[in-house]
Scaffold this motif. Structure first.
Motif, mmCIF file in Angstrom:
data_model
loop_
_atom_site.group_PDB
_atom_site.id
_atom_site.type_symbol
_atom_site.label_atom_id
_atom_site.label_comp_id
_atom_site.label_asym_id
_atom_site.label_seq_id
_atom_site.Cartn_x
_atom_site.Cartn_y
_atom_site.Cartn_z
ATOM 1 N N ARG A 1 0.819 -1.226 0.000
ATOM 2 C CA ARG A 1 0.000 0.000 0.000
ATOM 3 C C ARG A 1 0.844 1.263 0.000
ATOM 4 O O ARG A 1 0.448 2.280 -0.560
ATOM 5 C CB ARG A 1 -0.929 0.002 1.208
ATOM 6 C CG ARG A 1 -1.958 -1.110 1.132
ATOM 7 C CD ARG A 1 -2.908 -1.006 2.246
ATOM 8 N NE ARG A 1 -4.097 -0.375 1.675
ATOM 9 C CZ ARG A 1 -5.217 -0.221 2.311
ATOM 10 N NH1 ARG A 1 -5.321 -0.611 3.554
ATOM 11 N NH2 ARG A 1 -6.246 0.341 1.729
ATOM 12 N N GLU A 2 2.003 1.230 0.619
ATOM 13 C CA GLU A 2 2.848 2.423 0.669
ATOM 14 C C GLU A 2 3.245 2.884 -0.729
ATOM 15 O O GLU A 2 3.350 4.083 -0.992
ATOM 16 C CB GLU A 2 4.094 2.164 1.521
ATOM 17 C CG GLU A 2 4.942 3.385 1.744
ATOM 18 C CD GLU A 2 4.193 4.550 2.380
ATOM 19 O OE1 GLU A 2 4.547 5.704 2.087
ATOM 20 O OE2 GLU A 2 3.257 4.324 3.162
ATOM 21 N N ARG B 1 0.384 4.871 -2.062
ATOM 22 C CA ARG B 1 0.341 6.211 -1.445
ATOM 23 C C ARG B 1 1.387 7.131 -2.060
ATOM 24 O O ARG B 1 1.122 8.309 -2.321
ATOM 25 C CB ARG B 1 0.551 6.086 0.060
ATOM 26 C CG ARG B 1 -0.609 5.454 0.767
ATOM 27 C CD ARG B 1 -0.388 5.427 2.280
ATOM 28 N NE ARG B 1 -1.477 4.716 2.918
ATOM 29 C CZ ARG B 1 -1.371 3.510 3.453
ATOM 30 N NH1 ARG B 1 -0.209 2.889 3.477
ATOM 31 N NH2 ARG B 1 -2.414 2.928 4.004
ATOM 32 N N LYS B 2 2.574 6.603 -2.307
ATOM 33 C CA LYS B 2 3.627 7.415 -2.932
ATOM 34 C C LYS B 2 3.243 7.800 -4.355
ATOM 35 O O LYS B 2 3.482 8.932 -4.782
ATOM 36 C CB LYS B 2 4.950 6.649 -2.923
ATOM 37 C CG LYS B 2 5.584 6.569 -1.563
ATOM 38 C CD LYS B 2 6.901 5.816 -1.626
ATOM 39 C CE LYS B 2 7.549 5.737 -0.257
ATOM 40 N NZ LYS B 2 8.830 5.016 -0.296
ATOM 41 N N ALA C 1 0.677 10.637 -4.186
ATOM 42 C CA ALA C 1 1.305 11.913 -3.838
ATOM 43 C C ALA C 1 2.083 12.479 -5.018
ATOM 44 O O ALA C 1 2.021 13.684 -5.306
ATOM 45 C CB ALA C 1 2.217 11.731 -2.630
#
Length: 52
Positions: A36-37, A40-41, A44
Motif C-alpha cells: 500500500r505504501e 500512497r507514494k 502523492a
C-alpha cells in the motif's frame, strides 16, 4: 493493472502537468507484489504533477 513510479524515474525524467487527465489509482490491502505504501507514494507524486 498494477505498477509504480520508481524513484530514479522521478528524478531523471521531467513529467509534464497531468491536470487535464483523469486518473484512477487504487491499491489493495492483500496485494502481494505492491504494498500500500507504493500506492500512497504514487498518489502523492501524481497530485504534485497535477498542480503544476
Amino acid at each position: 493493472m498494477n505498477g509504480y513510479v520508481p524513484e530514479f524515474l522521478k528524478d531523471r525524467f521531467p513529467v509534464r502537468p497531468i491536470g487535464h487527465l483523469h486518473v484512477f489509482l487504487s491499491d489493495g490491502a492483500e496485494d502481494n507484489i505492491f504494498p500500500r505504501e507504493i500506492g500512497r507514494k504514487n498518489a502523492a507524486f501524481l497530485k504534485k504533477k497535477e498542480q503544476k
